[in-house]
Enzyme design. Sequence first.
Site, short mmCIF file in Angstrom:
data_model
loop_
_atom_site.label_atom_id
_atom_site.label_comp_id
_atom_site.label_asym_id
_atom_site.label_seq_id
_atom_site.Cartn_x
_atom_site.Cartn_y
_atom_site.Cartn_z
CE LYS A 102 55.92 -13.27 -0.43
NZ LYS A 102 54.97 -14.14 -1.13
N GLY A 225 38.56 -12.06 3.22
CA GLY A 225 39.55 -11.35 2.42
C GLY A 225 39.09 -11.23 0.98
N GLY A 227 39.76 -9.59 -1.62
CA GLY A 227 40.72 -8.80 -2.40
C GLY A 227 40.99 -9.49 -3.73
CG ASN A 228 44.47 -8.43 -6.10
OD1 ASN A 228 43.67 -7.71 -6.70
ND2 ASN A 228 45.66 -8.00 -5.70
CB ALA A 229 43.73 -14.30 -3.65
N GLY A 230 40.79 -13.53 -3.10
CA GLY A 230 39.47 -13.91 -2.59
C GLY A 230 38.33 -13.47 -3.50
#
Length: 425
Positions: A102, A225, A227-230
């Site tokens: 990471k 959230g 965003g992208n994932a949510g």
Amino acid sequence: MSLFENTLKQIEKAATIMSLDPNVKALMEHPQRIVEVSIPVKMDDGSLRFFQGFRVQHSNYAGPYKGGIRYHQNVDMGEVQALSAWMSIKCSVVGIPLGGGKGGIVVNPKELSVGELERLTRGYIRAIADVIGPTKDVPAPDVNTTPQIMDWIVDEYLKIKRETGELTSEDMNHMFMGVVTGKTLEHGGSKGRNIATAQGGVYVLDEVAKEKGFEPANTKVIIQGFGNAGGVMAQLLAKKGYQIVGASDSQGGLIFDKGCDPEKLLACKAEKATVINCDTDFGGRRVTNEELLETECDILILAALENQVHAENADKVKAKMILELANGPTTPEADEILAKKGIMVIPDILANSGGVTVSWFEMLQNAENKYWTEEEALQKLLPIMVDGWKAVKGNADKYNCTLREAAYVTALARIEGKIREKGIL
Ligand code: NAD
């Protein structure tokens, strides 16, 4: 408690459950390499600013280090170490041949111009170029990093390879394109990557639904959230008939007693900056981020950041089940409280592993210089997620433990196998 201490606690718990060789546990507790760099960036006003960057290579027993790069003002080494260890575990839960890494840069990217962001990204890659590569360590997007940033990374890496003489013709580009995943389609990205994290979560949820016998139409979902994932998760679940009754972002949340159309809410958020500004558009009731987590629902999807459900609020969670798309959203203390309350948690290291799996597909496509359709990518993802779920559920039943503990047991057993194959122990 630091995020890495949380990770160590999770490893410790699983190690005890499965009587893991203490030497394997010790190997997992010590990242193999920690790189810290100082990145000089010429700012638009002509001044020179230095940014702190990290790359942690946790383990490569199963394959090249793999994991995203986070741009955030609060990134620190402990966080990056934790995220890198979770990547090792995550890849092994679904049995893909990758290790864990990471990266992070301490920066609020919203305060930088596009030019400054590009120079920062290129500088970071130059600083860590020696330790990354398609068969060594493969970064990807994470919080606040985008396909555009991944394109800059691959472009800078190709430039470096031309300078070193390793890349002598355009025809060879594809051999180095797999240095990073999450690229745009025009620059070697994989179709399906943008929805892979959420799609993987849906594949797992489908298995859980079969087992528990719940029907999407009667199932109320709240997304923390958006965003992208949510955001993608909300869309995919709505398509399957689930009722999306709540959504939030960093500014707060909305509860929709009659459900909402996530596609319209996403469009509204894009126009009005935050979901809370869309309250009057869709009849949503404004709630704080704390209240959203405490609202009654069937499934709470955690898709924001780490440490969202913790010792102080876990007892107030009224969801029947939690699915973690974010990394580390539930602390170990909260896990114990949720388990006592009988709330099932589908853990991050399984639920969000669709993202890294399709990233691996991107590496394969780059190496072969042959590209798949979205349908192919998502079809190949399905059995990997289903097998991951079966392995985890099997261990949860065998050891009578939580799904998170079982996911760690599954991963640690596989990593131990790789360590022994390599003759390290
Ligand atoms: P993102 O930045 O697109 O979305 C995060 C969302 O969370 C934003 O809308 C933000 O406003 C919101 N948010 C921040 N703090 C919040 C709070 N306190 N309450 C409610 N909402 C809040 O990031 P993303 O790519 O969707 O990633 C989200 C999480 O999922 C991260 O933990 C990331 O590591 C993890 N993850 C993402 C992927 C992926 O493919 N995108 C893959 C694996 C894991």
